[in-house]
Design a protein around this motif. Structure first.
Motif, PDB file in Angstrom:
ATOM      1  N   VAL A  72      17.770   8.412  32.389  1.00 26.72           N
ATOM      2  CA  VAL A  72      18.681   7.284  32.160  1.00 26.72           C
ATOM      3  C   VAL A  72      19.868   7.702  31.295  1.00 26.72           C
ATOM      4  CG1 VAL A  72      16.876   5.554  32.446  1.00 26.72           C
ATOM      5  CG2 VAL A  72      17.373   6.409  30.174  1.00 26.72           C
ATOM      6  N   GLY A  73      20.948   6.954  31.411  1.00 22.43           N
ATOM      7  CA  GLY A  73      22.185   7.257  30.695  1.00 22.43           C
ATOM      8  C   GLY A  73      22.227   6.695  29.285  1.00 22.43           C
ATOM      9  N   SER A  74      23.335   6.961  28.620  1.00 21.06           N
ATOM     10  CA  SER A  74      23.531   6.558  27.222  1.00 21.06           C
ATOM     11  C   SER A  74      23.503   5.052  27.018  1.00 21.06           C
ATOM     12  CB  SER A  74      24.859   7.103  26.705  1.00 21.06           C
ATOM     13  OG  SER A  74      24.883   8.496  26.789  1.00 21.06           O
ATOM     14  N   GLY A  75      24.026   4.296  27.986  1.00 19.56           N
ATOM     15  CA  GLY A  75      24.060   2.834  27.866  1.00 19.56           C
ATOM     16  C   GLY A  75      22.671   2.242  27.726  1.00 19.56           C
ATOM     17  N   ILE A  76      21.763   2.664  28.606  1.00 19.74           N
ATOM     18  CA  ILE A  76      20.384   2.151  28.553  1.00 19.74           C
ATOM     19  C   ILE A  76      19.696   2.645  27.290  1.00 19.74           C
ATOM     20  CG2 ILE A  76      18.112   2.282  29.669  1.00 19.74           C
ATOM     21  CD1 ILE A  76      19.566   2.163  32.364  1.00 19.74           C
ATOM     22  N   ARG A  77      19.963   3.896  26.899  1.00 19.63           N
ATOM     23  CA  ARG A  77      19.365   4.428  25.669  1.00 19.63           C
ATOM     24  C   ARG A  77      19.808   3.603  24.460  1.00 19.63           C
ATOM     25  NH1 ARG A  77      17.262   9.645  25.942  1.00 19.63           N
ATOM     26  NH2 ARG A  77      16.257   9.003  24.024  1.00 19.63           N
ATOM     27  N   PHE A  78      21.085   3.181  24.457  1.00 13.91           N
ATOM     28  CA  PHE A  78      21.606   2.392  23.342  1.00 13.91           C
ATOM     29  C   PHE A  78      20.943   1.014  23.307  1.00 13.91           C
ATOM     30  CE2 PHE A  78      24.896  -0.253  21.225  1.00 13.91           C
ATOM     31  CZ  PHE A  78      24.861   0.390  19.995  1.00 13.91           C
ATOM     32  N   VAL A  79      20.729   0.416  24.475  1.00 10.90           N
ATOM     33  CA  VAL A  79      20.041  -0.885  24.552  1.00 10.90           C
ATOM     34  C   VAL A  79      18.611  -0.734  24.024  1.00 10.90           C
ATOM     35  CG1 VAL A  79      19.152  -2.663  26.130  1.00 10.90           C
ATOM     36  CG2 VAL A  79      21.468  -1.767  26.441  1.00 10.90           C
ATOM     37  N   ASN A  80      17.921   0.345  24.450  1.00  6.00           N
ATOM     38  CA  ASN A  80      16.570   0.615  23.943  1.00  6.00           C
ATOM     39  C   ASN A  80      16.573   0.696  22.420  1.00  6.00           C
ATOM     40  OD1 ASN A  80      15.571   0.804  26.542  1.00  6.00           O
ATOM     41  ND2 ASN A  80      15.422   3.023  26.552  1.00  6.00           N
ATOM     42  N   PHE A  81      17.530   1.454  21.891  1.00  9.11           N
ATOM     43  CA  PHE A  81      17.632   1.641  20.442  1.00  9.11           C
ATOM     44  C   PHE A  81      17.811   0.299  19.725  1.00  9.11           C
ATOM     45  CE2 PHE A  81      20.859   1.897  17.019  1.00  9.11           C
ATOM     46  CZ  PHE A  81      20.049   2.406  16.023  1.00  9.11           C
ATOM     47  N   LEU A  82      18.746  -0.530  20.210  1.00 12.70           N
ATOM     48  CA  LEU A  82      19.010  -1.826  19.568  1.00 12.70           C
ATOM     49  C   LEU A  82      17.781  -2.729  19.574  1.00 12.70           C
ATOM     50  CD1 LEU A  82      22.611  -2.909  20.677  1.00 12.70           C
ATOM     51  CD2 LEU A  82      21.835  -2.219  18.408  1.00 12.70           C
ATOM     52  N   ILE A  83      17.150  -2.848  20.746  1.00 15.89           N
ATOM     53  CA  ILE A  83      15.962  -3.713  20.855  1.00 15.89           C
ATOM     54  C   ILE A  83      14.861  -3.209  19.931  1.00 15.89           C
ATOM     55  CG2 ILE A  83      14.103  -4.483  22.395  1.00 15.89           C
ATOM     56  CD1 ILE A  83      16.234  -4.395  24.689  1.00 15.89           C
ATOM     57  N   ASP A  84      14.589  -1.893  19.980  1.00 18.46           N
ATOM     58  CA  ASP A  84      13.511  -1.329  19.155  1.00 18.46           C
ATOM     59  C   ASP A  84      13.816  -1.447  17.661  1.00 18.46           C
ATOM     60  OD1 ASP A  84      11.930  -0.643  21.325  1.00 18.46           O
ATOM     61  OD2 ASP A  84      12.879   1.314  21.564  1.00 18.46           O
ATOM     62  N   PHE A  85      15.073  -1.273  17.291  1.00 17.46           N
ATOM     63  CA  PHE A  85      15.466  -1.385  15.885  1.00 17.46           C
ATOM     64  C   PHE A  85      15.213  -2.808  15.382  1.00 17.46           C
ATOM     65  CE2 PHE A  85      18.645  -1.979  12.483  1.00 17.46           C
ATOM     66  CZ  PHE A  85      18.255  -0.957  11.637  1.00 17.46           C
ATOM     67  N   ILE A  86      15.599  -3.799  16.180  1.00 17.93           N
ATOM     68  CA  ILE A  86      15.410  -5.210  15.792  1.00 17.93           C
ATOM     69  C   ILE A  86      13.924  -5.545  15.713  1.00 17.93           C
ATOM     70  CG2 ILE A  86      15.744  -7.605  16.580  1.00 17.93           C
ATOM     71  CD1 ILE A  86      18.502  -6.552  17.754  1.00 17.93           C
ATOM     72  N   VAL A  87      13.149  -5.128  16.724  1.00 18.16           N
ATOM     73  CA  VAL A  87      11.701  -5.411  16.740  1.00 18.16           C
ATOM     74  C   VAL A  87      11.030  -4.754  15.531  1.00 18.16           C
ATOM     75  CG1 VAL A  87       9.533  -5.028  17.993  1.00 18.16           C
ATOM     76  CG2 VAL A  87      11.567  -5.752  19.243  1.00 18.16           C
ATOM     77  N   TRP A  88      11.378  -3.482  15.262  1.00 16.07           N
ATOM     78  CA  TRP A  88      10.783  -2.774  14.122  1.00 16.07           C
ATOM     79  C   TRP A  88      11.118  -3.484  12.809  1.00 16.07           C
ATOM     80  CZ3 TRP A  88      14.184   0.187  10.780  1.00 16.07           C
ATOM     81  CH2 TRP A  88      13.523   0.700   9.664  1.00 16.07           C
ATOM     82  N   LEU A  89      12.385  -3.917  12.635  1.00 17.27           N
ATOM     83  CA  LEU A  89      12.771  -4.619  11.409  1.00 17.27           C
ATOM     84  C   LEU A  89      11.984  -5.916  11.231  1.00 17.27           C
ATOM     85  CD1 LEU A  89      16.650  -4.341  10.934  1.00 17.27           C
ATOM     86  CD2 LEU A  89      14.850  -3.400   9.504  1.00 17.27           C
ATOM     87  N   ILE A  90      11.834  -6.654  12.319  1.00 15.91           N
ATOM     88  CA  ILE A  90      11.080  -7.924  12.254  1.00 15.91           C
ATOM     89  C   ILE A  90       9.641  -7.651  11.821  1.00 15.91           C
ATOM     90  CG2 ILE A  90      10.116  -9.800  13.664  1.00 15.91           C
ATOM     91  CD1 ILE A  90      12.803  -9.681  15.281  1.00 15.91           C
ATOM     92  N   ILE A  91       8.999  -6.637  12.443  1.00 13.92           N
ATOM     93  CA  ILE A  91       7.611  -6.294  12.097  1.00 13.92           C
ATOM     94  C   ILE A  91       7.520  -5.898  10.621  1.00 13.92           C
ATOM     95  CG2 ILE A  91       5.759  -4.582  12.460  1.00 13.92           C
ATOM     96  CD1 ILE A  91       6.674  -4.525  15.447  1.00 13.92           C
ATOM     97  N   ALA A  92       8.441  -5.038  10.182  1.00 16.83           N
ATOM     98  CA  ALA A  92       8.426  -4.560   8.790  1.00 16.83           C
ATOM     99  C   ALA A  92       8.625  -5.716   7.806  1.00 16.83           C
ATOM    100  CB  ALA A  92       9.502  -3.493   8.593  1.00 16.83           C
ATOM    101  N   PHE A  93       9.542  -6.641   8.126  1.00 15.80           N
ATOM    102  CA  PHE A  93       9.787  -7.777   7.230  1.00 15.80           C
ATOM    103  C   PHE A  93       8.594  -8.726   7.189  1.00 15.80           C
ATOM    104  CE2 PHE A  93      14.455  -6.859   7.385  1.00 15.80           C
ATOM    105  CZ  PHE A  93      14.631  -6.789   5.999  1.00 15.80           C
ATOM    106  N   ILE A  94       7.974  -8.951   8.337  1.00 13.44           N
ATOM    107  CA  ILE A  94       6.794  -9.837   8.375  1.00 13.44           C
ATOM    108  C   ILE A  94       5.676  -9.254   7.515  1.00 13.44           C
ATOM    109  CG2 ILE A  94       4.921 -10.702   9.859  1.00 13.44           C
ATOM    110  CD1 ILE A  94       7.082 -11.082  12.069  1.00 13.44           C
ATOM    111  N   ILE A  95       5.414  -7.951   7.683  1.00 10.47           N
ATOM    112  CA  ILE A  95       4.346  -7.306   6.906  1.00 10.47           C
ATOM    113  C   ILE A  95       4.675  -7.337   5.413  1.00 10.47           C
ATOM    114  CG2 ILE A  95       3.168  -5.097   6.446  1.00 10.47           C
ATOM    115  CD1 ILE A  95       3.438  -4.524   9.483  1.00 10.47           C
ATOM    116  N   SER A  96       5.929  -7.020   5.069  1.00 11.05           N
ATOM    117  CA  SER A  96       6.290  -7.018   3.640  1.00 11.05           C
ATOM    118  C   SER A  96       6.243  -8.432   3.056  1.00 11.05           C
ATOM    119  CB  SER A  96       7.657  -6.379   3.418  1.00 11.05           C
ATOM    120  OG  SER A  96       8.660  -7.068   4.110  1.00 11.05           O
ATOM    121  N   PHE A  97       6.576  -9.438   3.868  1.00 13.74           N
ATOM    122  CA  PHE A  97       6.514 -10.831   3.397  1.00 13.74           C
ATOM    123  C   PHE A  97       5.067 -11.236   3.126  1.00 13.74           C
ATOM    124  CE2 PHE A  97       5.974 -15.376   4.378  1.00 13.74           C
ATOM    125  CZ  PHE A  97       6.811 -15.921   3.409  1.00 13.74           C
TER     126      PHE A  97
END
Length: 200
Positions: A72-97
């Motif tokens: 896959v190209g850079s565009g799809i890789r960037f979408v993957n990165f954004l989605i995963d970054f947001i999901v990871w942040l949500i998980i980390a904040f929930i656990i820390s909360f």
């Protein structure tokens, strides 16, 4: 008759020599092919092995081309990165909360809590990528974009490949490396690729 490639070809395995004079022939110049032919003759390699090795090498080559055409190209890789970054942040904040509900914040515990938060964010980052890619070959972002992680030959990566891939994500600038090359730093170092999931 010896040429500049005689010594190089004498260090190759029988299988490598057979590949050079058959399926990989177009990658070598005539002098190298001549040296490989001479080495095969010198070793008296059974030519019946040629067909088997040639067939196997052809299958491997076709498989690699199929994988390469699905990268896959850079565009799809960037979408993957954004989605995963947001999901990871949500998980980390929930656990820390949740943990914050049980640990009172005082002036004395501020430093330890700060360190704990860093460790928690690091741990959830590693766990997020490692667990999902080991179990499913994909993260939430890859589920959305219908892509998956494979080895260079298209097979499912070993657990060690995914662990290497996950820790390589911590290298500075790795997160944007796929914007400049088709395979990012963590792909290159773990010998993996992100391809379209043709099973879906």
């Amino acid at each position: 008759m010896e040429n500049e490639f005689t010594k190089v070809m004498s260090e190759r395995t029988d299988e490598e020599l057979i590949k050079i004079v058959t399926v990989e022939r177009e990658r070598y110049n005539p002098t190298a092919i001549e040296a490989a032919d001479a080495e095969i003759e010198k070793r008296n390699i059974d030519t019946s092995e040629f067909e088997k090795i040639k067939e196997q090498a052809t299958v491997e080559k076709e498989q690699k081309q199929k994988v390469d055409s699905n990268v896959v190209g850079s565009g799809i890789r960037f979408v993957n990165f954004l989605i995963d970054f947001i999901v990871w942040l949500i998980i980390a904040f929930i656990i820390s909360f949740i943990i914050g509900l049980f640990i009172p914040v005082t002036a004395e515990s501020q430093g330890i809590l700060t360190l704990f938060v860093y460790v928690l964010f690091f741990g959830t980052f590693i766990a997020y990528y490692a667990i999902l890619e080991i179990k499913f070959q994909k993260t939430v972002g890859k589920f959305v974009t219908k892509t998956k992680v494979v080895k260079m030959n298209g097979e499912k990566p070993e657990n060690g490949d995914i662990i290497t891939r996950t820790f390589c994500r911590l290298i500075p600038f790795d997160r944007i490396s796929f914007l400049f090359v088709k395979n990012g730093i963590h792909d290159y170092l773990s010998k993996t690729k992100v391809v379209k999931d043709t099973a879906e």
